[in-house]
Scaffold this motif. Structure first.
Motif, PDB file in Angstrom:
ATOM      1  N   LYS A 122       0.959  -1.146   0.062  1.00  0.00           N
ATOM      2  CA  LYS A 122       0.099  -0.044  -0.024  1.00  0.00           C
ATOM      3  C   LYS A 122       0.915   1.220   0.066  1.00  0.00           C
ATOM      4  N   ILE A 123       0.621   2.066  -1.063  1.00  0.00           N
ATOM      5  CA  ILE A 123       1.558   3.450  -1.112  1.00  0.00           C
ATOM      6  C   ILE A 123       0.886   4.529  -0.457  1.00  0.00           C
ATOM      7  N   ASP A 124      -0.291   4.760  -0.929  1.00  0.00           N
ATOM      8  CA  ASP A 124      -1.185   6.189  -0.545  1.00  0.00           C
ATOM      9  C   ASP A 124      -2.694   5.641  -0.166  1.00  0.00           C
ATOM     10  N   GLU A 125      -3.445   6.507   0.201  1.00  0.00           N
ATOM     11  CA  GLU A 125      -4.851   6.222   0.361  1.00  0.00           C
ATOM     12  C   GLU A 125      -5.534   7.610   0.119  1.00  0.00           C
ATOM     13  N   VAL A 126      -6.413   7.580  -0.906  1.00  0.00           N
ATOM     14  CA  VAL A 126      -7.115   8.943  -1.141  1.00  0.00           C
ATOM     15  C   VAL A 126      -8.791   8.555  -0.970  1.00  0.00           C
ATOM     16  N   LYS A 127      -9.119   9.481  -0.093  1.00  0.00           N
ATOM     17  CA  LYS A 127     -10.546   9.065   0.348  1.00  0.00           C
ATOM     18  C   LYS A 127     -11.358  10.463  -0.424  1.00  0.00           C
ATOM     19  N   GLY A 128     -12.386  10.223  -0.909  1.00  0.00           N
ATOM     20  CA  GLY A 128     -13.409  11.178  -1.488  1.00  0.00           C
ATOM     21  C   GLY A 128     -12.653  11.854  -2.606  1.00  0.00           C
ATOM     22  N   THR A 129     -13.095  12.994  -3.005  1.00  0.00           N
ATOM     23  CA  THR A 129     -12.607  13.696  -4.450  1.00  0.00           C
ATOM     24  C   THR A 129     -11.929  14.830  -3.766  1.00  0.00           C
ATOM     25  N   GLN A 130     -11.027  15.029  -2.910  1.00  0.00           N
ATOM     26  CA  GLN A 130     -10.247  16.000  -2.437  1.00  0.00           C
ATOM     27  C   GLN A 130      -9.017  16.300  -3.615  1.00  0.00           C
ATOM     28  N   ARG A 165      -5.826  15.734  -8.981  1.00  0.00           N
ATOM     29  CA  ARG A 165      -4.882  15.258 -10.153  1.00  0.00           C
ATOM     30  C   ARG A 165      -4.136  14.162  -9.645  1.00  0.00           C
ATOM     31  N   ILE A 166      -3.500  13.081 -10.077  1.00  0.00           N
ATOM     32  CA  ILE A 166      -2.692  12.143  -9.831  1.00  0.00           C
ATOM     33  C   ILE A 166      -1.142  12.515  -9.740  1.00  0.00           C
ATOM     34  N   ASP A 167      -0.521  12.261  -8.569  1.00  0.00           N
ATOM     35  CA  ASP A 167       0.771  13.021  -8.254  1.00  0.00           C
ATOM     36  C   ASP A 167       1.725  11.998  -9.621  1.00  0.00           C
TER      37      ASP A 167
END
Length: 86
Positions: A54-62, A65-67
């Motif tokens: 697991k690298i990162d976690e994105v919740k919602g639409t905050q 853009r993708i890094d």
């Protein structure tokens, strides 16, 4: 000339169409030349190797853009083809 003599000419159209359809079907399907993959091929399954991290976690639409994306860097994404013909 009798009507019975011209009847074979009328039957020739549908008969020829059916023969052409059957010939094209046999040519593209190769039903008489195909082999049974499941019976003739030996497939040896091996265990799945690798790992998930697991690298990162994105919740919602905050984040919009993708890094590390190169959306705006057009010249990086699209390379021109150069010919040596001059």
């Amino acid at each position: 000339m009798s009507d019975d003599n011209g009847l074979w000419l009328l039957a020739l159209g549908p008969t020829g169409a059916a023969a052409l359809y059957w010939a094209i079907y046999r040519y593209y399907r190769n039903t008489d030349k195909s082999h049974a993959f499941e019976r003739e091929t030996d497939v040896v399954a091996k265990p799945v190797t690798g790992s998930d991290r697991k690298i990162d976690e994105v919740k919602g639409t905050q984040r919009t853009r993708i890094d590390g994306d190169n959306l705006r860097a057009y010249r990086q994404r699209v390379q021109s083809i150069r010919s040596d013909d001059g």
